[in-house]
Every structure is written in C-alpha cells, then in structure tokens.
Enzyme design. Structure first.
Site, PDB file in Angstrom:
ATOM      1  N   GLY A  59      10.312  29.241 117.060  1.00  0.00           N
ATOM      2  CA  GLY A  59       9.879  28.918 118.417  1.00  0.00           C
ATOM      3  C   GLY A  59      10.786  27.850 118.982  1.00  0.00           C
ATOM      4  N   CYS A  86      11.695  29.214 110.270  1.00  0.00           N
ATOM      5  CA  CYS A  86      12.199  28.186 111.187  1.00  0.00           C
ATOM      6  C   CYS A  86      11.053  27.282 111.665  1.00  0.00           C
ATOM      7  CB  CYS A  86      12.950  28.838 112.345  1.00  0.00           C
ATOM      8  SG  CYS A  86      13.905  27.638 113.293  1.00  0.00           S
ATOM      9  N   TYR A  87      10.628  27.420 112.911  1.00  0.00           N
ATOM     10  CA  TYR A  87       9.509  26.606 113.411  1.00  0.00           C
ATOM     11  C   TYR A  87       8.276  26.821 112.535  1.00  0.00           C
ATOM     12  CZ  TYR A  87       6.155  24.690 116.795  1.00  0.00           C
ATOM     13  OH  TYR A  87       5.189  23.961 117.408  1.00  0.00           O
ATOM     14  N   HIS A 173      16.815  32.179 109.703  1.00  0.00           N
ATOM     15  CA  HIS A 173      16.202  33.369 110.316  1.00  0.00           C
ATOM     16  C   HIS A 173      16.562  34.628 109.532  1.00  0.00           C
ATOM     17  CE1 HIS A 173      14.612  31.640 114.075  1.00  0.00           C
ATOM     18  NE2 HIS A 173      15.545  30.730 113.873  1.00  0.00           N
ATOM     19  N   GLU A 175      15.400  37.477 109.996  1.00  0.00           N
ATOM     20  CA  GLU A 175      15.259  38.673 110.844  1.00  0.00           C
ATOM     21  C   GLU A 175      16.517  39.028 111.624  1.00  0.00           C
ATOM     22  OE1 GLU A 175      14.110  35.699 111.469  1.00  0.00           O
ATOM     23  OE2 GLU A 175      13.826  35.277 113.598  1.00  0.00           O
ATOM     24  N   GLY A 228      10.802  63.295 132.543  1.00  0.00           N
ATOM     25  CA  GLY A 228      12.101  63.697 132.000  1.00  0.00           C
ATOM     26  C   GLY A 228      12.598  62.668 130.996  1.00  0.00           C
ATOM     27  N   GLY A 229      11.978  61.481 130.991  1.00  0.00           N
ATOM     28  CA  GLY A 229      12.379  60.422 130.066  1.00  0.00           C
ATOM     29  C   GLY A 229      11.671  60.541 128.725  1.00  0.00           C
ATOM     30  N   VAL A 230      12.112  59.695 127.782  1.00  0.00           N
ATOM     31  CA  VAL A 230      11.626  59.825 126.406  1.00  0.00           C
ATOM     32  C   VAL A 230      10.156  59.427 126.260  1.00  0.00           C
ATOM     33  CG1 VAL A 230      12.650  57.582 125.776  1.00  0.00           C
ATOM     34  CG2 VAL A 230      12.049  59.183 123.991  1.00  0.00           C
ATOM     35  N   ASP A 231       9.707  58.378 126.956  1.00  0.00           N
ATOM     36  CA  ASP A 231       8.351  57.874 126.698  1.00  0.00           C
ATOM     37  C   ASP A 231       7.283  58.896 127.088  1.00  0.00           C
ATOM     38  OD1 ASP A 231       9.750  55.657 126.001  1.00  0.00           O
ATOM     39  OD2 ASP A 231       9.250  54.511 127.792  1.00  0.00           O
ATOM     40  N   SER A 232       7.377  59.423 128.298  1.00  0.00           N
ATOM     41  CA  SER A 232       6.341  60.372 128.709  1.00  0.00           C
ATOM     42  C   SER A 232       6.454  61.662 127.902  1.00  0.00           C
ATOM     43  CB  SER A 232       6.421  60.655 130.212  1.00  0.00           C
ATOM     44  OG  SER A 232       7.656  61.223 130.566  1.00  0.00           O
ATOM     45  N   ALA A 233       7.676  62.022 127.511  1.00  0.00           N
ATOM     46  CA  ALA A 233       7.851  63.256 126.728  1.00  0.00           C
ATOM     47  C   ALA A 233       7.194  63.129 125.356  1.00  0.00           C
ATOM     48  CB  ALA A 233       9.335  63.563 126.565  1.00  0.00           C
ATOM     49  N   LYS A 370      10.344  51.069 121.011  1.00  0.00           N
ATOM     50  CA  LYS A 370      11.139  52.215 121.482  1.00  0.00           C
ATOM     51  C   LYS A 370      11.768  53.003 120.319  1.00  0.00           C
ATOM     52  CE  LYS A 370      12.986  53.848 125.437  1.00  0.00           C
ATOM     53  NZ  LYS A 370      12.245  53.952 126.701  1.00  0.00           N
TER      54      LYS A 370
END
Ligand code: XMP
Length: 514
Positions: A59, A86-87, A173, A175, A228-233, A370
């Site tokens: 943080g 870290c924090y 870190h 990550e 036509g995009g990935v999320d709604s598909a 995503k």
C-alpha cells in the site's frame, strides 16, 4: 461455508494502490480462487468467508502515519495462514509487537535478497535472488515468535516468519515479474502453507457458473445483448451452456462495426452454438439520426439513445423475459481499499442498457478477470477472433470518423481498418498491441497518383500499448510494418491518398480521437 460454493479461497486484503489486483491475479494463475476484500474487513467477516489463507497487500502509506490503514488485530488470531507483502509485512510486524521505522536507504526497484537460515516459505529457492522492492520504511525488530529469514541491503528483516502460527511476511513484491522467483514463493505459500490444491481452472469455473446460473434462473427466460466483443460473447455462451433454449441473444447492429464483425456474430451464435438470435439490422436508423452530427459527445448521445430504443423493441418481442445477462467483470466490482484504486470504468458505455428495464441481472463473469474470461471463452469453443478481439468502443467507427458519419466515409474507414488489422495480425502483434485502428479525419489533402493530382482523405493509424486503457503509449511498430500498411491503404482504398502515424501517449492524448 467457504467464500464461494465451497471453492477454497484466498482473501487478498487491499491496502490501496492496485497491488491487490495483481496479487489476486497471480493467485488465480496458480489455479487458486482469490477474492479482494477491503482493509476494514472484520474478523467476523473473515470467519464467515472462511478462507484457506490471507494475503495482506502492499500500500502507499506508512504504517505509523496517523491516517494509515490498519488491520483488526483479531484477524491475525483466527489461525488462518497469512502472508504480508511490503506494507502488509510491516503491518504484521507492527500489529504483533515488532517495530517499523523509516529507513534512510529506501529501496526502489531491483534489489539483491538473501535468505537467512531455514525458512518454510523460501525453502528450495536460491540463497541469493533478485527481488523487486519499493519501500521507505522497514521492519527493525520482529514480533515475539517470529524469526527473520531474509535480508537485503536496505532491510535487515526483508522476510520473517512464524510457522507455528502460520504467519509470514516479505518486504519485497513477489507478485511482480521483476521478482523472477516470486510466483514460486506465492505458490509455496498457497500450496505448502495454506494446503491449496490447483482446483480453480476454466473447467471448474464453468461448472460452478453453470450451477449458479441454473439456480438463479430456474425455468425463466433470459435475454442477452451481444456487442461482438469478448465479454458479452463469453457471458452468452456460459448462460447458453447452463440453460440452453431459455436464452435469446439480441444483437443490435448499428452499422458502425468493423468489416465482418456482424457476420461473425451471426455465424458463431446462430450456426455454431445454435442460440436463438435476434439480429436487428438498424444501420439506416442510426445513420439517419447521425446526419449532420459532428460533436463527439452528441454522437455518443444519439447512438446511445437509439441503441436503447432498438434494444427495447427487440426485447419486447421475447415475451416473458425475466433475466438480462451482463458481461460485468471482477475489476468493475472490486470493493477497493482506497479511492486511489477506484474502479476503472469506461466513461460512456454505449451498449449499456435501459435503466428502467425490470429485469433481474445475471452476471456470470462478475468474479473473473479478463484473462480468465478469455480462457473460459476458449474452453467453451468460441472462435479466436472473438476471444482475443481488441477492445472496441460502443459507438464504434462513429467516433473514429471525425466530423459527420456518412455511409461513404464508413466504407472508406472500414476498408482501411481491415488492412491495418490484417497487417498487425500478419506481423504477429495483434495480442501484444492493446488497440490498433484507423481514424478518418474530416479533411482532404493533395496527392499525386499516376498522371493526376488527387484530393482525398488522409488516414491516421493509431496503435497503442496499455494495461487497462487508463494510460497508454504509442506502439513502436516496425517501420516495415507501417510502410506495408501505408502502401496497401493508399493503393487499395481509393478515397485515401496519405497515411500518418499517431505518436501521442495517453495522457495527455486519449486512445480514441473523439
Ligand atoms: P480513450 O479514448 O478515453 O479510450 O483513451 C479508453 C478506452 O475506452 C474505449 N472507449 C469507449 N468504449 N464507449 C465504449 O464502450 C465509448 O464511448 C468509448 N470511448 C472510448 C477506447 O476504445 C479505449 O479502449
């Protein structure tokens, strides 16, 4: 009961500055479910979520500043294995009676780290390794029961642990990619300390979601807007997997899409998935209302308004629809630990749906990042073109045509855009580049072709790299690639006689031109 349907979960406690999201993604990459929770979470809430482990994120603050985010000490008494980063590492030290002080030699960037003595967390790793640090404070004495197990030039206690109580802390870190063995360290915590098994896979996500969609929807009718995009598909494919014929998809084709997109949606959902699809071809309606509209925000308003109307008309033909699918993703819903890590949401979500529709939302991607959405899209058999499609604005090509949107200018831009896309793919850069597209300015320039003078549009090529669209840099595309795009566009698209490349970053520019 565990955090979600019995799936063993790691809670990532968010202390701000977006570290938590990266940690949560790394945990998921190790096939363990993670959930981000705010720093103010109470021990009772942790007990209710029943995690197999906790990770306290980094943080921006100092643990001893007055407005520092703290943690309820009771959380560290729950017997849940905990890793502070870290924090989070400093916070564990301070909360349990160790001490933290400002260090004259803060460490920022790549640092040499040395393991000291035996360590449960660092077992099997080289005694010396490169890590990535970003700290101006350090732990100077460890709490009772802890042992310092690592040091760096600027931190005497760069790692500490109390395996009896399952408490661990690292100043660096793990990550980030600049800690090359970081993923291994996180995995050791997940598997050896928390006893996690790699059970969070595309397959298991689909299984879990299918059950929960069926529970929510029962016998009800469901509608889903496709863009036509990935999320709604992916959302549609998942809901179809769960409730089959109860789903009707609505695809409002506003005529502002790229070449082949509408056909692909039809082919995929109607032919391959055999989903009931209402394809509303509304190009004329949109273009008519866009006549004479020049201002970008006015374009968005007009498109948004007609979009909702057309969608509602189509939805009303579905009769007894009770549920509406939305492709909301996890980063949109994370309850953040600080306002600095506030949710990033597109400003003007055309393709957004009517607020007053009395439909219950089904949001099967609410829990996913995503990359996970893409993975399950692939697992569900969606085509590569849809799963890996670059982001595309809801108002489509209308905001890439500067000035009035006409059929002729749409055709011109579409033809040029297809060439850009083909060449970027051919160069193997399609996934590397965040977005690559053409912009058609509202001016004409002089050229010479064959024996004659031409007076035609210039095309601006825009290609950017980005992590999240909040900031972006212009992509350093190879000159040969730019040359190929330029010569193909000028030769193949008669209305264009000049190509320019946009070399602005965001900020101060934006990704789109409007
Ligand atoms: P800017 O141009 O603001 O774009 O840097 C950031 C990201 O948002 C997309 N974008 C939109 N998406 N409706 C959308 O759904 C819009 O009106 C819109 N405008 C921009 C843009 O493509 C980029 O990915």
């Amino acid at each position: 009961m565990s955090a979600r349907g019995g799936e063993p979960t790691i809670l990532v406690v968010d202390f701000g500055a977006q570290y938590a999201q990266l940690i949560a993604r790394r945990v998921r990459e190790a096939h363990v479910r993670s959930q981000i929770v705010p720093w103010s979470i109470t021990p009772a809430e942790v007990r209710r979520l029943d995690p197999i482990g906790l990770i306290l994120s980094g943080g921006p603050a100092s643990v001893y500043s007055d407005d520092a985010y703290t943690i309820d000490p009771g959380i560290l008494d729950l017997g849940v294995p905990t890793l502070g980063i870290c924090y989070g590492h400093q916070l564990i030290a301070q909360t349990l009676g160790g001490s933290v002080a400002h260090t004259p030699d803060g460490e920022y960037g790549k640092t040499r780290f040395e393991t000291v003595g035996d360590s449960v967390l660092l077992k099997g790793l080289p005694t010396e390794q490169q890590v990535w640090m970003s700290h101006g404070d350090q732990v100077v004495s460890v709490p009772q029961g802890f042992r310092a197990v690592g040091r760096s030039p600027g931190a005497e206690v760069a790692a500490m642990e109390d395996p009896e109580r399952g408490l661990y802390g690292v100043q660096f870190h793990p990550e980030v990619v600049h800690t090359p063995r970081g993923a291994e360290i996180l995995k050791r915590f997940l598997h050896e300390v928390c006893g996690a098994t790699p059970s969070w896979t595309s397959h298991s996500i689909i299984e879990t979601q299918v059950v929960s969609i069926r529970d929510q929807v029962g016998e009800g009718r469901v509608i889903c807007g496709l863009s036509g995009g990935v999320d709604s598909a992916v959302a549609a494919a998942l809901v179809h997997e769960a409730v089959g014929d109860q789903l009707t998809c609505i695809f409002v084709d506003h005529g502002l899409l790229r070449a082949g997109e509408a056909e692909q949606v039809e082919e995929t959902f109607e032919s391959v998935f055999a989903i009931d699809l209402i394809h509303v071809k509304a190009e004329d309606r949109f273009l008519e209302k866009l006549t004479g509209v020049i201002d970008p925000e006015e374009k968005r308003r007009v498109i948004g308004e007609i979009f909702i109307r057309v969608f509602e008309e189509a939805a009303s033909t579905v009769g007894d629809a009770r549920f509406l699918v939305q492709g909301t993703l996890y980063p949109d819903v994370i309850e953040s630990g600080s306002s600095s890590a506030a949710t990033i949401k597109t400003h003007h979500n055309v393709g957004g749906l009517p607020e007053d529709m009395t439909l219950e939302l089904v949001e099967p991607l609410r829990d996913l990042f995503k990359d996970e959405v893409r993975a399950i899209g692939e697992e569900l058999g969606l085509p590569e073109e849809i799963v890996w499609r670059q982001p595309f604005p809801g108002p489509g090509l209308a905001v890439r045509i500067i000035g009035e949107v006409t059929r002729e200018r749409l055709d011109t831009l579409r033809a040029a855009d297809t060439i850009i896309s083909e060449e970027i793919r051919r160069a193997g850069l399609y996934r590397e580049v965040w977005q690559a597209f053409g912009v058609l300015p509202g001016i004409k320039t002089v050229g010479v072709q064959g024996d004659g003078r031409t007076y035609a549009y210039p095309l601006v090529v825009r290609a950017v790299t980005s992590e999240d669209a909040m900031t972006a840099d212009w992509a350093r595309l190879p000159h040969e690639l730019l040359e190929r795009i330029s010569s193909r566009v000028i030769n193949e698209v008669p209305a264009i006689n000049r190509v320019a490349y946009d070399i602005s970053s965001k900020p101060p520019a934006t990704i789109e031109w409007e």
